[in-house]
Scaffold this motif. Structure first.
Motif, PDB file in Angstrom:
ATOM      1  N   GLY A 574       0.796  -1.222   0.039  1.00  0.00           N
ATOM      2  CA  GLY A 574      -0.247  -0.015   0.163  1.00  0.00           C
ATOM      3  C   GLY A 574       1.084   1.189  -0.013  1.00  0.00           C
ATOM      4  O   GLY A 574       0.288   2.512  -0.389  1.00  0.00           O
ATOM      5  N   LEU A 575       2.333   1.208   0.141  1.00  0.00           N
ATOM      6  CA  LEU A 575       3.097   2.299   0.072  1.00  0.00           C
ATOM      7  C   LEU A 575       3.195   2.974  -1.298  1.00  0.00           C
ATOM      8  O   LEU A 575       3.746   3.828  -1.413  1.00  0.00           O
ATOM      9  N   SER A 576       2.437   1.978  -2.093  1.00  0.00           N
ATOM     10  CA  SER A 576       2.827   2.507  -3.613  1.00  0.00           C
ATOM     11  C   SER A 576       1.689   3.726  -3.754  1.00  0.00           C
ATOM     12  O   SER A 576       1.957   4.345  -4.702  1.00  0.00           O
ATOM     13  N   LEU A 577       1.126   4.220  -2.753  1.00  0.00           N
ATOM     14  CA  LEU A 577       0.194   5.349  -2.630  1.00  0.00           C
ATOM     15  C   LEU A 577       0.999   6.566  -2.429  1.00  0.00           C
ATOM     16  O   LEU A 577       0.407   7.738  -2.528  1.00  0.00           O
ATOM     17  N   VAL A 578       2.157   6.310  -1.887  1.00  0.00           N
ATOM     18  CA  VAL A 578       2.949   7.769  -1.587  1.00  0.00           C
ATOM     19  C   VAL A 578       3.124   8.301  -3.026  1.00  0.00           C
ATOM     20  O   VAL A 578       3.755   7.817  -3.601  1.00  0.00           O
ATOM     21  N   PRO A 579       3.250   9.814  -2.850  1.00  0.00           N
ATOM     22  CA  PRO A 579       3.359  10.315  -4.228  1.00  0.00           C
ATOM     23  C   PRO A 579       4.434  10.214  -4.843  1.00  0.00           C
ATOM     24  O   PRO A 579       4.808   9.946  -6.091  1.00  0.00           O
ATOM     25  N   THR A 580       5.616  10.085  -4.254  1.00  0.00           N
ATOM     26  CA  THR A 580       7.185  10.032  -4.838  1.00  0.00           C
ATOM     27  C   THR A 580       7.056   8.532  -5.661  1.00  0.00           C
ATOM     28  O   THR A 580       7.666   8.453  -6.743  1.00  0.00           O
ATOM     29  N   LEU A 581       6.352   7.433  -5.110  1.00  0.00           N
ATOM     30  CA  LEU A 581       6.571   6.272  -5.578  1.00  0.00           C
ATOM     31  C   LEU A 581       5.470   6.150  -7.013  1.00  0.00           C
ATOM     32  O   LEU A 581       5.841   5.535  -7.923  1.00  0.00           O
ATOM     33  N   ILE A 582       4.298   6.846  -6.845  1.00  0.00           N
ATOM     34  CA  ILE A 582       3.389   7.041  -7.831  1.00  0.00           C
ATOM     35  C   ILE A 582       4.113   7.604  -9.149  1.00  0.00           C
ATOM     36  O   ILE A 582       4.016   7.400 -10.409  1.00  0.00           O
ATOM     37  N   GLU A 583       4.949   8.905  -8.778  1.00  0.00           N
ATOM     38  CA  GLU A 583       5.583   9.444  -9.902  1.00  0.00           C
ATOM     39  C   GLU A 583       6.681   8.654 -10.288  1.00  0.00           C
ATOM     40  O   GLU A 583       7.009   8.719 -11.647  1.00  0.00           O
ATOM     41  N   LYS A 584       7.171   7.999  -9.572  1.00  0.00           N
ATOM     42  CA  LYS A 584       8.587   7.083  -9.954  1.00  0.00           C
ATOM     43  C   LYS A 584       7.929   5.859 -10.716  1.00  0.00           C
ATOM     44  O   LYS A 584       8.605   5.531 -12.058  1.00  0.00           O
ATOM     45  N   TYR A 585       6.881   5.237 -10.518  1.00  0.00           N
ATOM     46  CA  TYR A 585       6.374   4.092 -11.241  1.00  0.00           C
ATOM     47  C   TYR A 585       4.932   4.446 -12.087  1.00  0.00           C
ATOM     48  O   TYR A 585       4.242   3.790 -12.017  1.00  0.00           O
ATOM     49  N   LYS A 586       4.934   5.744 -12.787  1.00  0.00           N
ATOM     50  CA  LYS A 586       3.499   6.118 -13.308  1.00  0.00           C
ATOM     51  C   LYS A 586       3.371   5.309 -14.758  1.00  0.00           C
ATOM     52  O   LYS A 586       2.412   5.354 -14.991  1.00  0.00           O
ATOM     53  N   SER A 587       4.518   4.655 -15.037  1.00  0.00           N
ATOM     54  CA  SER A 587       4.101   4.025 -16.144  1.00  0.00           C
ATOM     55  C   SER A 587       3.225   2.376 -15.826  1.00  0.00           C
ATOM     56  O   SER A 587       2.564   1.771 -16.892  1.00  0.00           O
ATOM     57  N   MET A 588       3.152   2.192 -14.396  1.00  0.00           N
ATOM     58  CA  MET A 588       2.644   1.142 -13.949  1.00  0.00           C
ATOM     59  C   MET A 588       1.313   1.323 -13.486  1.00  0.00           C
ATOM     60  O   MET A 588       0.695   2.483 -13.156  1.00  0.00           O
ATOM     61  N   PRO A 645     -11.313  10.278   0.811  1.00  0.00           N
ATOM     62  CA  PRO A 645     -11.463   9.613   2.295  1.00  0.00           C
ATOM     63  C   PRO A 645     -11.056   8.384   2.307  1.00  0.00           C
ATOM     64  O   PRO A 645     -10.467   7.805   3.342  1.00  0.00           O
ATOM     65  N   ASN A 646     -11.099   7.503   1.127  1.00  0.00           N
ATOM     66  CA  ASN A 646     -10.767   6.018   1.121  1.00  0.00           C
ATOM     67  C   ASN A 646      -9.270   5.991   1.101  1.00  0.00           C
ATOM     68  O   ASN A 646      -8.557   5.270   1.910  1.00  0.00           O
ATOM     69  N   MET A 647      -8.688   6.933   0.562  1.00  0.00           N
ATOM     70  CA  MET A 647      -7.033   7.133   0.403  1.00  0.00           C
ATOM     71  C   MET A 647      -6.495   7.293   1.884  1.00  0.00           C
ATOM     72  O   MET A 647      -5.576   6.805   2.556  1.00  0.00           O
ATOM     73  N   LEU A 648      -7.131   8.395   2.420  1.00  0.00           N
ATOM     74  CA  LEU A 648      -6.869   8.621   3.880  1.00  0.00           C
ATOM     75  C   LEU A 648      -7.011   7.580   4.934  1.00  0.00           C
ATOM     76  O   LEU A 648      -5.901   7.421   5.733  1.00  0.00           O
ATOM     77  N   ALA A 649      -8.010   6.834   4.842  1.00  0.00           N
ATOM     78  CA  ALA A 649      -8.287   5.617   5.467  1.00  0.00           C
ATOM     79  C   ALA A 649      -7.127   4.587   5.224  1.00  0.00           C
ATOM     80  O   ALA A 649      -6.545   4.125   6.318  1.00  0.00           O
ATOM     81  N   ILE A 650      -6.760   4.349   3.959  1.00  0.00           N
ATOM     82  CA  ILE A 650      -5.769   3.286   3.925  1.00  0.00           C
ATOM     83  C   ILE A 650      -4.380   3.815   4.386  1.00  0.00           C
ATOM     84  O   ILE A 650      -3.654   2.994   4.880  1.00  0.00           O
ATOM     85  N   LEU A 651      -3.948   5.259   4.155  1.00  0.00           N
ATOM     86  CA  LEU A 651      -2.797   5.580   4.493  1.00  0.00           C
ATOM     87  C   LEU A 651      -2.811   5.456   5.945  1.00  0.00           C
ATOM     88  O   LEU A 651      -1.781   5.307   6.659  1.00  0.00           O
ATOM     89  N   LYS A 652      -3.654   5.838   6.845  1.00  0.00           N
ATOM     90  CA  LYS A 652      -3.860   5.603   8.174  1.00  0.00           C
ATOM     91  C   LYS A 652      -3.411   4.112   8.887  1.00  0.00           C
ATOM     92  O   LYS A 652      -2.715   3.835   9.839  1.00  0.00           O
TER      93      LYS A 652
END
Length: 723
Positions: A574-588, A645-652
């Protein structure tokens, strides 16, 4: 006690002709007295409080109920007041009573005037000072006691420790010394009680205060956790307090400000065995502490091999009762050290205990680190870069590193030279304690069992070292670790299948080190004595293969498989939701399959896929000069996260995972806990005061503590303290 009758509008007082009678101890009779009084404010008070603080005068009882044969007026055992409603008396009776009341007031007024004429001006001033009712005085007194106790707890000062008074060679307790200081500074509530009864500062009273203090702080902690939803339950190494083993508990959660928090919630006794102990612990956590374990989403335990079996039973029972509490790794200790710590093998435990002694040894003086650096230079004369690297490592807490076993093996000979030099103490630089500690370490290093265990641990745990470092590192590293676990387990399995070959290599390496250090290669003497074998009857190579190499590899495979199960890995992904990882793996594409593990705990599962896609699009494009959050805590603090709200709940939910280290500034509770345990002498350790000390920033609500005390111990005050 009150110096007047508790009945409304009744004028009888202590100086009046009517005797005053205590409320009865018996709950039923006490309740009837309250009903007859028609005082609504007394309904919620306990029989003990009523007995101590409230009185009824004799005019409310039939004369037949008063025992006149006693030296002083007393009531019969079954006496119930019946004379209250003066409005229903005949007119003549009311007039007569009114006249008596007026006459009494006039007499009291005349008496006061005559006394004032005889008193000095200073005495007259003191008479006019407003005095608090007895119950309020008692509350102020208790508040003073709790305030002193809170001060001692916050500063980690033992209440029963010696004070500064050295008269006759004995000192007051710290608690009593501070109370006397308060009295000298004008605390009238404490002074009044102390003057009447010196025994008010008894050990029993102190224990009651400490007990209430612990209950109030834990109640506040549990309530805070409840308000913030999901949490994880964590334990640490057992601690011995007053001769008994206690298990420390921590709670990790994300607060209303979306900040990760970890709190120490207290100790529970760890005496007992197996399932019964596990049931007792769970019962106390849920019933006594009030934790809602249905909200628990993670668990992690750190325990030495001595109690490892009991902890495994507790973890299994917790998982059985609450399947959502995923078993994970504890971030406060490296993975390799955690794996080694759970091995109940004599050689492994010898290595771990020696590492602790080494850490303690070098912390005694910076000059010892200098001595170690000199020893390293002797053994690496032609490798300056390597020597410099090792010296820099030795200036840190290297025994807690991910590669602690590897480092120990590299500096082993230099370490032996260092401790032997310190023990010889030819230039008389070291005190007796340091030279004794050096000798203890030297004995361990020259035991072949230590050398063999160190080599096996170094080579086996080298396979998990990178994985452990990544999983406890930054968000990108932890996410990457989830993809490498399969390869790690495959390699460990390959070692297990070919253990004969690998053990031969490890045995040769240990033999070469032992030869260089002039250490005899032999089977542990304890094993020979236990099995009544003669020296030489069993080959060392065979012994260490069966009793060290095979068990170590099997333990590592078993623990890695159990701790990093699929549900745990999905949460980490679920750490794939951290913005730097999204930007890094944006092709996935987004890892929707892994995110489904949170489906039951989010506000709106129906919109999860669409919301996740929007979140992915938002962070997949980075503007020029724009920086994205690179870790979980930064992501939780994003202003825009509230619109997802769903993303916030998952990050928590990811934020409460014990595997991930807390950001700087959010691990204060654990650091304070370790300071208390390490710096407090054993005889002064207190499971209750530890809770107060670690959670000092929570604040103490003295009023609530007083209320809880009076409800918990309604009859605690000695009768002689009733002023």
């Amino acid at each position: 006690m009150q110096n007047h009758c508790a009945v409304s509008n009744c004028t009888s007082g202590k100086s009046g002709p009517e005797p005053l009678f205590r409320f009865p101890h018996d709950a039923e009779r006490s309740k009837k007295w309250v009903e007859k009084c028609q005082r609504k404010d007394l309904v919620d008070k306990s029989p003990g409080q009523l007995y101590r603080f409230y009185r009824l005068c004799g005019k409310h009882f039939e004369t037949s109920l008063v025992d006149s044969s006693a030296p002083s007026a007393a009531l019969k055992d079954d006496a119930i007041p019946t004379i209250f409603d003066v409005l229903n008396e005949p007119l003549s009776g009311q007039v007569k009573r009114s006249k008596e009341t007026l006459q009494t007031k006039e007499d009291e007024k005349d008496n006061k005037e005559r006394k004032k004429m005889k008193m000095s001006p200073a005495d007259a001033t003191n008479t006019d000072v407003h005095t608090l009712p007895e119950e309020e005085e008692y509350k102020e007194y208790l508040k003073s006691l709790f305030e002193v106790l809170a001060l001692l707890g916050e500063q980690s000062i033992a209440p029963i420790g010696p004070g500064n008074d050295k008269q006759d060679g004995l000192g007051l307790s710290n608690f009593q010394a501070l109370l006397e200081y308060r009295m000298n500074c004008g605390d009238e509530a404490v002074k009044k009680r102390h003057d009447v009864n010196k025994e008010c500062f008894s050990p029993a009273l102190l224990n009651q205060l400490i007990d209430v203090c612990e209950k109030c702080i834990r109640s506040k902690l549990v309530e805070e956790v409840k308000q913030n939803g999901y949490f994880s339950l964590l334990t640490d190494d057992l601690v011995k307090i007053s001769g008994e083993w206690y298990l420390p508990f921590f709670l990790r959660y994300v607060d209303q400000s979306n900040c990760q928090q970890e709190r120490f919630v207290g100790f529970l006794s760890f005496e007992g065995d197996g399932d019964a102990l596990a049931e007792t612990l769970l019962s106390k956590i849920t019933e006594k502490w009030g934790l809602d374990m249905e909200q628990c989403r993670g668990q992690a335990h750190s325990c030495s091999a001595t109690h490892f079996g009991k902890m495994k039973t507790f973890a299994a029972k917790l998982t059985e009762r609450f399947p959502a509490a995923v078993l994970t790794q504890r971030s406060t200790r490296t993975l390799n050290l955690s794996l080694a710590n759970g091995m109940a093998l004599s050689g492994v435990q010898l290595v771990l205990s020696t590492l602790k002694k080494i850490e303690s040894f070098f912390s005694q003086s910076p000059l010892l680190v200098v001595e170690m650096a000199h020893a390293i230079s002797i053994f690496y004369p032609d490798k300056e870069e390597k020597a410099k690297e090792l010296k820099e490592i030795c200036e840190t807490s290297w025994t807690g590193r991910h590669d602690a076993f590897e480092v120990t093996a590299e500096i082993l000979e230099a370490l032996l030279l260092c401790v032997d030099s310190v023990h010889d103490n030819e230039d008389m630089r070291w005190n007796d304690q340091i030279t004794h500690n050096a000798l203890e370490i030297s004995k361990a290093l020259t035991d072949f069992e230590f050398i063999m265990a160190l080599v096996v641990l170094k080579n086996t745990l080298a396979l998990t070292q990178a994985f452990g470092k990544n999983v406890q590192g930054q968000a990108a590293d932890a996410h990457f670790a989830t993809t490498s676990l399969k390869a790690v387990l495959h390699t460990l399995k390959e070692v297990s299948d070919n253990i004969d070959v690998y053990h031969e290599f490890w045995n040769d390496e240990a033999f070469n080190i032992a030869t260089a250090m002039e250490v005899p290669v032999k089977v542990p003497r304890s094993f020979l004595r236990k099995h009544q074998l003669e020296s030489g009857s069993i080959r060392p190579e065979s012994y260490y293969k069966e009793h060290l190499s095979i068990p170590v590899v099997e333990h590592v495979i078993r623990e890695m498989t159990e701790i990093f199960a699929e549900d745990h890995l999905k949460v980490l992904r679920g750490l794939s939701l951290v913005p730097t990882l999204i930007e890094k793996y944006k092709s996935m594409k987004p890892e929707e399959e892994s995110i489904q593990v949170f489906q039951k705990d989010i506000p709106n599962a129906a919109t999860l896929s669409a919301e996740m896609h929007c979140w992915w699009v938002k962070w997949s494009k980075k503007g020029k000069g724009e920086t994205f959050p690179s870790n979980l805590q930064e992501t939780l603090q994003l202003p825009d996260v509230k619109f997802f709200p769903n993303m916030l709940a998952i990050l928590k939910l990811i934020g409460i995972l014990p595997t991930l280290g807390l950001a700087d500034g959010y691990d204060v509770a654990y650091k304070r806990y370790k300071m208390y345990i390490e710096n407090t002498p054993d005889q002064f350790k207190s499971k209750s005061l530890a809770l107060l000390n670690v959670n000092y920033d929570l604040g103490c609500d003295l009023d609530s503590m007083v209320d809880v005390y009076m409800k918990t111990y309604p009859d605690s005050e000695d009768a002689s303290c009733d002023m």
